[in-house]
Design a protein around this motif. Structure first.
Motif, PDB file in Angstrom:
ATOM      1  N   TRP A 111      -4.141  19.545   1.153  1.00 33.06           N
ATOM      2  CA  TRP A 111      -3.054  19.375   0.586  1.00 33.06           C
ATOM      3  C   TRP A 111      -1.815  18.366   2.061  1.00 33.06           C
ATOM      4  N   VAL A 112      -1.528  19.644   2.580  1.00 39.48           N
ATOM      5  CA  VAL A 112      -0.987  19.475   3.604  1.00 39.48           C
ATOM      6  C   VAL A 112      -1.713  18.222   4.711  1.00 39.48           C
ATOM      7  N   LEU A 113      -2.994  18.659   4.985  1.00 43.56           N
ATOM      8  CA  LEU A 113      -2.996  17.872   6.050  1.00 43.56           C
ATOM      9  C   LEU A 113      -3.780  16.162   5.309  1.00 43.56           C
ATOM     10  N   LEU A 163      -7.018   9.651 -10.638  1.00 40.02           N
ATOM     11  CA  LEU A 163      -6.778   8.940 -10.408  1.00 40.02           C
ATOM     12  C   LEU A 163      -5.683   9.210  -8.797  1.00 40.02           C
ATOM     13  N   GLY A 164      -5.140   9.933  -8.622  1.00 38.29           N
ATOM     14  CA  GLY A 164      -4.393  10.359  -6.607  1.00 38.29           C
ATOM     15  C   GLY A 164      -5.568   9.330  -5.983  1.00 38.29           C
ATOM     16  N   PRO A 183       1.108  -1.262  -0.117  1.00 34.61           N
ATOM     17  CA  PRO A 183       0.003  -0.134  -0.154  1.00 34.61           C
ATOM     18  C   PRO A 183       0.728   0.995  -0.278  1.00 34.61           C
ATOM     19  N   GLU A 184       1.856   1.065   0.946  1.00 39.17           N
ATOM     20  CA  GLU A 184       2.873   2.667   0.123  1.00 39.17           C
ATOM     21  C   GLU A 184       3.503   2.534  -0.498  1.00 39.17           C
ATOM     22  N   ALA A 201      -0.165   8.343  -4.799  1.00 38.55           N
ATOM     23  CA  ALA A 201      -0.953   9.587  -4.507  1.00 38.55           C
ATOM     24  C   ALA A 201      -0.583  10.546  -4.620  1.00 38.55           C
ATOM     25  N   PHE A 202       0.153  10.927  -3.338  1.00 42.01           N
ATOM     26  CA  PHE A 202       0.881  11.562  -2.905  1.00 42.01           C
ATOM     27  C   PHE A 202       1.397  12.536  -4.823  1.00 42.01           C
TER      28      PHE A 202
END
Length: 135
Positions: free
Chosen positions: A119-121, A55-56, A21-22, A28-29
């Protein structure tokens, strides 16, 4: 490690295929970052930005679901709660992107105003899980 035999039909584990998953969280990031910062610099909602964001979000949902499966369910940890909130916010954020693309106006303002904090959260949620992967 399992030795591969020609007669063995047991599927490889995720660890054996290097799929974890990482990797989906990293994807995603990268996709979230590309979508949010592309919009921030261009102030446009192109089809490409919307597709990258979708997609993200998909990668994030898949990775989060996978982690729940690995953990045998939900636990009320800070990381789990941040993760659920972050996915929900990104889902809302994506819906604002779609509405901004089709309707503009206040949805574009919502998206622009909330992009960087969301994004930061999301990054904080990911980073809070790093100690768990090395436990």
């Amino acid at each position: 490690s399992r030795v591969a035999h020609e007669s063995s039909h047991t599927p490889a584990t995720p660890e054996e295929t290097c799929m974890r998953p990482e990797l989906l969280f990293v994807l995603a990031f990268a996709l979230y970052s590309l979508a949010i910062w592309s919009h921030w610099t261009t102030r446009e909602f192109s089809n490409g930005i919307i597709a990258v964001f979708a997609l993200g979000l998909t990668a994030d949902i898949l990775a989060t679901s996978w982690c729940f499966g690995l953990a045998d369910g939900f636990s009320w940890s800070l990381h789990a709660m941040l993760g659920i909130v972050a996915v929900a916010i990104m889902g809302i954020h994506f819906s604002w992107a779609l509405l901004a693309r089709t309707q503009g106006g206040r949805f574009e303002s919502y998206f622009l105003h909330c992009s960087r904090p969301a994004w930061v959260l999301w990054i904080a949620s990911c980073l809070s899980g790093i100690p768990l992967t090395h436990a």
